[in-house]
Design a protein around this motif. Structure first.
Motif, mmCIF file in Angstrom:
data_model
loop_
_atom_site.group_PDB
_atom_site.id
_atom_site.type_symbol
_atom_site.label_atom_id
_atom_site.label_comp_id
_atom_site.label_asym_id
_atom_site.label_seq_id
_atom_site.Cartn_x
_atom_site.Cartn_y
_atom_site.Cartn_z
ATOM 1 N N THR A 179 28.177 36.338 40.225
ATOM 2 C CA THR A 179 26.683 36.547 39.605
ATOM 3 C C THR A 179 26.468 35.446 38.552
ATOM 4 O OG1 THR A 179 27.253 38.701 39.772
ATOM 5 C CG2 THR A 179 25.527 38.319 38.352
ATOM 6 N N ALA A 180 27.386 34.934 37.959
ATOM 7 C CA ALA A 180 27.161 33.913 36.645
ATOM 8 C C ALA A 180 26.579 32.806 37.577
ATOM 9 C CB ALA A 180 28.489 33.803 36.031
ATOM 10 N N LYS A 190 33.135 39.344 41.025
ATOM 11 C CA LYS A 190 31.704 39.658 41.187
ATOM 12 C C LYS A 190 30.768 38.924 39.917
ATOM 13 C CE LYS A 190 30.030 42.537 44.623
ATOM 14 N NZ LYS A 190 30.866 41.603 45.604
ATOM 15 N N ILE A 191 31.850 39.316 38.625
ATOM 16 C CA ILE A 191 31.224 38.724 37.627
ATOM 17 C C ILE A 191 30.905 37.156 37.656
ATOM 18 C CG2 ILE A 191 31.774 38.332 35.177
ATOM 19 C CD1 ILE A 191 32.940 40.788 35.030
ATOM 20 N N GLU A 192 31.851 36.465 38.319
ATOM 21 C CA GLU A 192 32.000 34.863 38.135
ATOM 22 C C GLU A 192 30.756 34.435 39.290
ATOM 23 O OE1 GLU A 192 36.614 34.520 36.932
ATOM 24 O OE2 GLU A 192 35.894 34.655 39.062
#
Lengths: 509, 509
Positions: free
Chosen positions: B127-128, B123-125
């Motif tokens: 979103t980035a 999810k972090i990647e």
């Protein structure tokens, strides 16, 4: 609903587990990734919903919370909780404006950081904030707003003294354990230096990891305060003090994205220092081909940003640009670095001179914050304190006060499995890759395995013959040793060449 | 290790649950949020680690996988799996360059989208990537690269006909169900229109939600193909066809961040259309004070981007800028919108004329893609098909083929709980807020509760007396009714004023 602790560590994100057939889930129109507010006993937290189809994890009348979230709510298992669809965090509008590229106000940053520290942001929102603030998106005034808001998000220590000194390095240089020398020197000079450090995030050892070889570093604040009163210094882990807690949350997404923008670095470092009560800070910016900062213009830009924000925060800052072409000292890894530090304190002839010199110069800069010391005298004062054994005695006092681990620097417990990396040809050492050496040390097990790491036998400018040992790798487990061996086989991290090919950097010392 | 299905729906993120005392976890140095590769039976997936301390969730020798991840691996519970630290996704370097603000190549986008569709991003990647591509960060060539990569990430349908037509609206206008009129009209004209639509994401009803009131919309592809062969059109949900699957993953983070940048909108829409096999597309861009697009210059910029990318993708595109000042039709919510659509098809005198006119004009544009139709004749052909009842019969054929729900448009099953919102003063309706009307309809339960929604009694330009009913809200549950009542009490969504204060938009029709 009955609260249920779900023993899942979701790494700084609050997750609520709701059964798909749960009445609240159906009635309120929750869905996966909805945010809910959970209330009990006058407390409330926000959490992101994961939907569960297994009553063994949560039943229909239960609300499950991940470890972090459960701890924040601070009521016992089975306690009745009430659940509602969460209002979006107060700062959501400001976040959307930042994503759209707008400049935010001081009040916006205050609201965002309050929500981050309060765990009101999901991982998605957190990442969006970090990426939207990346690059040159923050002007220096915004960096100040962010720093100030981060200080306000947690505890702020007050030592009730006019001069509280600290030192910090922006990182990236293996073995750079000057803090463990600077603290006893300046404390022996009588300056207050209540040092809290971090553990390694991506490096083979942080100051807290290395100090932990010598002494206990996880101490309650009251005990730390006593030690600081008695000895003018301490060397503890900063994780328990709730200083700039928003920073820890931000790091949880910056790390996997390798984001380390200037604005975020400045806010992270200065907020921790101001929250820890520092009035004077010496900041070490190493430059070199494999350091975080590669050129002098880049270092100067970063210096100016640090100085601007520090002045707005009321912190007296002295930036020192240092030689970051290679690791500092010989050992890389907790035990190896502790050995180097103790050798310097003992004035051992095997002590690495680069570590000694760098620590003396940084300590000298801090000592010159003393209004009774003349500019230029700091280095000689620091050297006297070190050479006379006063720094060693002060370090021993601090170690004993924190709880000594009985480390013997003459017989350090290094990882028993080793291999050596030798020079493939004769020549001069013209390059040591900080990243690659750190990678080998981490693969060998550092910092988890304290005795693991890399012991460098030669540094830049040394002349070696083919087959000479460049460094020795220590590991605790065969699998780790094999990983490290493969990595060093791909790239030994050393370059050999002609003596005049050693890269030069022109730094202040 | 033994695989264990952990019945947690983590919403399009693969999560692996590992016990803290698990040998693999300890030996490999995994940590929370580490990514691991799980292999079984020649398949492999990546998943993000959550650490578990409860053997009832996963035991020490088990690897737990969340629902999505378990389904992707496609082996039974208890199957032996092997686990290793995952290499970072192939495209991580490209992602970091995009975060740093660089322009990416076609190969970069191909690699990123492959990793996204393959669930290799956390999810972090994810979103980035979304935030780094937001604003004007993508130039039009990059939007083409992204679109092309998204098409390649999934299935691409081929209808083996030279002319496959489709229509699409960029959204944001409640009640805008022209698709359900355009499809039977153009299919009755003989054009191939295999229409797949989405469900509502943030709106009170998507075309698939409204069509579902009339017929089954979740059909296997083979059955859809048969219907299209027999009747030249269908109206189905597109979620099962694996068209541009990366788009669905991206939407999972765009939605909570309210991100709807031009580049991402163009890539999302055009990739779905090209993957569905369309050769000709009519695209509806409504403009108005509360539409997604607020001004004609903005609409023209968006039009040019759509046209550029469509041409690069080999798609013939006709952009139509329409009146988005207010909802289209009277009903908002699945049943209410189905009622309006059927009234238009039945040539019912109560049919909303704006919906009828807009559908005829859009259908006319599509019909002019027929090489045998003269430019300007499309509207009249469409009107003949509608007025003669041929469109109704074609719609009935499609409904029966997909599986009729027996909807009776004269007695629609509306939510039984109602309240009315009345004019607070006399005057002319000079504003209807699309967002606020949509919000009230959603709070009333739409689209989950099919009969819930808002029924508008007056549109822009109407003269009302104080106390006249402006709209009626229908709900299925008391709590929903109350939420909707509170929202409309805060803001009724209507503005009354002088007749000359009705906002004007100058659109093509």
């Amino acid at each position: 609903m009955a609260l249920r602790r779900v023993a899942i560590d979701t790494w700084r994100e609050n997750v609520a587990y709701l059964h798909r057939d749960c009445a609240v889930y159906r009635a309120e129109g929750f869905q996966a990734l909805s945010k809910i507010e959970v209330r009990a006993n006058g407390r409330h937290i926000l959490a992101t919903v994961n939907v569960v189809d297994d009553a063994a994890i949560v039943g229909c009348n239960e609300l499950g919370l991940s470890e972090d979230a459960f701890a924040q709510l601070d009521v016992e298992n089975g306690h009745t909780v009430s659940v509602t669809q969460a209002e979006p965090p107060e700062s959501m509008g400001a976040l959307f404006r930042k994503i759209a590229g707008e400049r935010l106000t001081r009040a916006d940053y205050a609201a965002i950081v309050r929500d981050i520290a309060g765990h009101h942001y999901s991982k998605i929102e957190l990442t969006a904030f970090v990426v939207a603030c990346n690059r040159d998106e923050l002007d220096r005034e915004e960096v100040f707003f962010l720093t100030d808001a981060m200080v306000a998000s947690g505890r702020r220590l007050d030592w009730h003294e006019p001069l509280v000194v600290d030192k910090h390095c922006i990182g990236g240089i293996p073995g750079n354990r000057t803090t463990m020398l600077v603290v006893p020197i300046v404390a022996a000079h009588g300056m207050l230096c209540p040092k809290t450090s971090s553990r390694a995030i991506t490096s083979p050892a942080g100051t807290a990891d290395t100090m932990e070889v010598l002494a206990n570093v996880e101490l309650p604040f009251e005990q730390l305060a006593d030690i600081v009163r008695d000895y003018r210094g301490c060397l503890a882990w900063g994780g328990t003090a709730n200083l700039s807690p928003a920073d820890d949350v931000l790091i949880s997404v910056e790390r996997p994205l390798s984001i380390d923008s200037a604005g975020q670095m400045v806010a992270s470092i200065l907020s921790k220092k101001v929250a820890a009560g520092a009035t004077h800070l010496v900041l070490d910016i190493p430059i070199g081909p494999t350091a975080k900062v590669r050129s002098m213009p880049e270092a100067q830009r970063l210096r100016r940003l640090f100085e601007y924000v520090a002045r707005r925060m009321g912190l007296s800052l002295d930036v020192v640009i240092t030689d970051g072409r290679q690791p500092v000292g010989n050992g890389i890894g907790p035990v190896l670095e502790a050995r180097d530090v103790m050798r310097v304190l003992q004035n051992d002839p095997d002590a690495p001179n680069d570590l000694r010199q760098k620590a003396l110069r940084l300590a000298g800069r801090l000592i010159e914050c003393d209004p009774d010391v003349r500019g230029g005298d700091g280095y000689a004062i620091a050297r006297d304190i070190l050479d006379s054994g006063r720094a060693l005695r002060r370090m021993e006092d601090i170690i004993n006060a924190q709880g000594s681990k009985g480390f013997d620097h003459l017989h350090p417990q290094l990882g028993p499995l080793t291999f050596e990396v030798c020079a493939p040809e004769s020549g001069t050492v013209v390059g040591i890759d900080n990243f690659q050496i750190a990678r080998v040390a981490r693969l060998a097990g550092a910092p988890k395995v304290q005795g693991a790491g890399v012991d460098l036998m030669h540094k830049l400018g040394a002349t070696v013959a083919q087959g000479d040992v460049l460094y020795r790798v220590h590991a605790g487990y065969p699998a780790d040793l094999e990983f490290a061996r493969q990595a060093s086989a791909r790239d030994i991290g050393y370059r050999l060449g002609d003596a005049d090919a050693v890269p030069q950097v022109f730094v202040e010392f």
